[in-house]
Enzyme design. Structure first.
Site, short mmCIF file in Angstrom:
data_model
loop_
_atom_site.label_atom_id
_atom_site.label_comp_id
_atom_site.label_asym_id
_atom_site.label_seq_id
_atom_site.Cartn_x
_atom_site.Cartn_y
_atom_site.Cartn_z
N ARG A 1 0.83 -1.20 0.00
CA ARG A 1 0.00 0.00 0.00
C ARG A 1 0.87 1.26 0.00
NH1 ARG A 1 -4.84 1.69 4.28
NH2 ARG A 1 -5.18 3.78 3.41
N ASN B 1 -10.60 -4.49 -1.49
CA ASN B 1 -10.51 -3.47 -2.54
C ASN B 1 -9.56 -3.87 -3.66
OD1 ASN B 1 -12.24 -1.35 -1.67
ND2 ASN B 1 -10.81 -0.88 -0.01
N CYS C 1 -19.15 -2.36 0.62
CA CYS C 1 -18.34 -1.20 0.98
C CYS C 1 -19.04 -0.49 2.12
CB CYS C 1 -18.18 -0.27 -0.22
SG CYS C 1 -17.17 1.20 0.09
N TYR D 1 -14.39 9.92 -2.08
CA TYR D 1 -13.44 9.52 -3.12
C TYR D 1 -13.52 10.41 -4.36
CZ TYR D 1 -12.27 5.30 -0.53
OH TYR D 1 -11.82 4.43 0.43
#
Length: 439
Positions: free
Chosen positions: A90, A144, A164, A244
């Protein structure tokens, strides 16, 4: 009823355990299996999980194992919450895209593609092993990028639904602002995973009064602050985008910010070290307050509701594949939930096999999207654009190859230029070579 959690050693897991314990009448679990190859983490999380169950008087048994096949055997549902490459991967996803002037984020843009390429093959392997062991089990995907991963599962013929926590988080926030119970709030939540807008906020059900204009008029400043978008953007749109959308609506501003502070991955890694130390305390028997800062708020409630609906049987119920039925009690979740599933004509400008995130009626047969309001071209255009990227991303994840990676990046609206796409392709392969069999 038996449930299995793949990625059970995640620091998220106590949030899930707390929900299972509190909502045991909704989802009566007799056995919960936490599966993870990281046995050191698994031991810490499993110990805390058992203490949470014991404190709240849950009669279910919690088992920990690194053996996937044994863990999923006989499970009525399998929850996927894994992170291929861990926080180290990540960290890479959030940093190398910045070298090309693009957003570094783990679920969208170039970093999101990298995660999809690492994750899809692993998830499909897990799902095939679940199918061999127990073909009737439902797979609930929280991994994800949820939209791409769920589409891979559905295209391979698995019984899968994507989940989600964005919608349930907004539902809870709006309910608090309106001073009503969350059950009274229905969202006109439309789009793709991590690319959604609340077109309406209705009281009492899908046909209830739309109070979104009232929310924006009375609480627009607070909502805008949470989204880190200017209030005037919400007023001009008349809708509430997910947070987002800031990566799209304020891309250059976000890139500048990312270059001046530690990555979210670094913050989370530090938080995880602290959480794992807490989990090792034998006196701890509840989820710690620090976990609320980790992310995934209300994940447990959404997961319980979805699993309960899927395992409650077809329009009235039957026992799950294990036949245990929770000691004679049947699961029962909300009939309408926001999930990721096949489009099947819901958004007429997308193919039927695109995966969308909308309210759906969920029962033992799966999820069927409800009709949604007609979309303004401002939203429909971006949804279509990102869906085209997801088509190419899934092709790259399944078939590999530099050219497929390049095509996916060129198609993404956060990239979109050939020189950026070329540079990002090289960096993606360089930083993920150990996870890409074709590289």
């Amino acid at each position: 009823m038996k449930l299995a959690v793949v990625g059970g050693g995640s620091t998220y897991t106590p949030e899930l355990i707390d929900g299972f314990a509190r909502l045991r009448d909704t989802l009566p679990i007799s056995e919960l299996v936490l599966i993870d190859p990281a046995t050191d983490r698994l031991d810490l999380v499993g110990g805390l999980a058992r203490r949470i169950f014991a404190k709240q008087g849950h009669p279910g048994k919690i088992v920990t194992t690194s053996d996937l096949d044994a863990g999923v055997e006989g499970a009525d549902a399998v929850l996927l919450q894994l992170r291929v490459g861990g926080q180290a991967a990540r960290q890479q996803d959030e940093t190398w895209p910045l070298e090309c002037g693009c957003v570094g984020q783990e679920t969208t843009g170039a970093g999101g593609l990298a995660k999809a390429l690492r994750t899809v093959p692993v998830v499909l392997d897990i799902a095939e092993r679940v199918r061999r062991t127990n073909p009737d089990a439902w797979i609930i995907d929280f991994t994800n990028p949820v939209g791409i991963v769920t589409r891979a599962l559905l295209q391979a013929g698995h019984k899968a639904v994507g989940l989600c926590n964005v919608a349930i988080g907004l539902q809870r926030k709006f309910a608090a602002l309106l001073q009503v119970t969350p059950a009274e709030v229905h969202l006109d939540h439309v789009g793709l995973n991590h690319l959604t807008w609340e077109l309406g906020v209705r009281l009492g059900g899908p046909q209830g009064d739309n109070v979104l204009p009232k929310l924006l008029a009375e609480h627009g400043d607070a909502i805008a602050d949470d989204l880190r978008l200017p209030r005037q953007v919400l007023d001009r749109l008349g809708v509430v985008p997910s947070y987002y959308l800031r990566y799209f609506y304020a891309h250059d501003e976000v890139v500048r910010e990312m270059g001046t502070k530690p990555s979210r991955a670094a913050e989370v890694a530090a938080m995880e070290r602290e959480l794992l130390a807490m989990y090792g305390d034998p006196a701890l028997d509840e989820k710690p307050e620090l976990l609320t800062k980790r992310g995934g708020a209300f994940y447990s409630e959404a997961a319980v509701d979805l699993a309960a609906s899927l395992l409650g049987g077809e329009r009235g119920g039957s026992e799950g594949p294990s036949g245990k039925g929770g000691g004679g009690r049947r699961a029962g979740g909300s009939p309408v939930q926001v999930v990721n599933t096949y489009n099947n004509g819901t958004l007429p400008f997308l193919a039927d096999d695109a995966v969308i995130e909308v309210p759906a009626r969920v029962d033992g047969t799966g999820a069927v999207p409800l009709p949604v309001p007609e979309l303004d071209p401002l939203y429909a255009g971006l949804i279509a654009h990102v869906t085209a990227y997801e088509d190419l991303a899934l092709e790259a994840a399944l078939r590999g190859g530099r050219d497929r990676v390049f095509r996916a990046l060129l198609a993404h609206p956060l990239v979109g230029q050939y020189d950026y796409a070329d540079g990002l392709t090289d960096r993606l392969i360089k930083h993920n070579r150990e996870h890409l069999a074709w590289a």
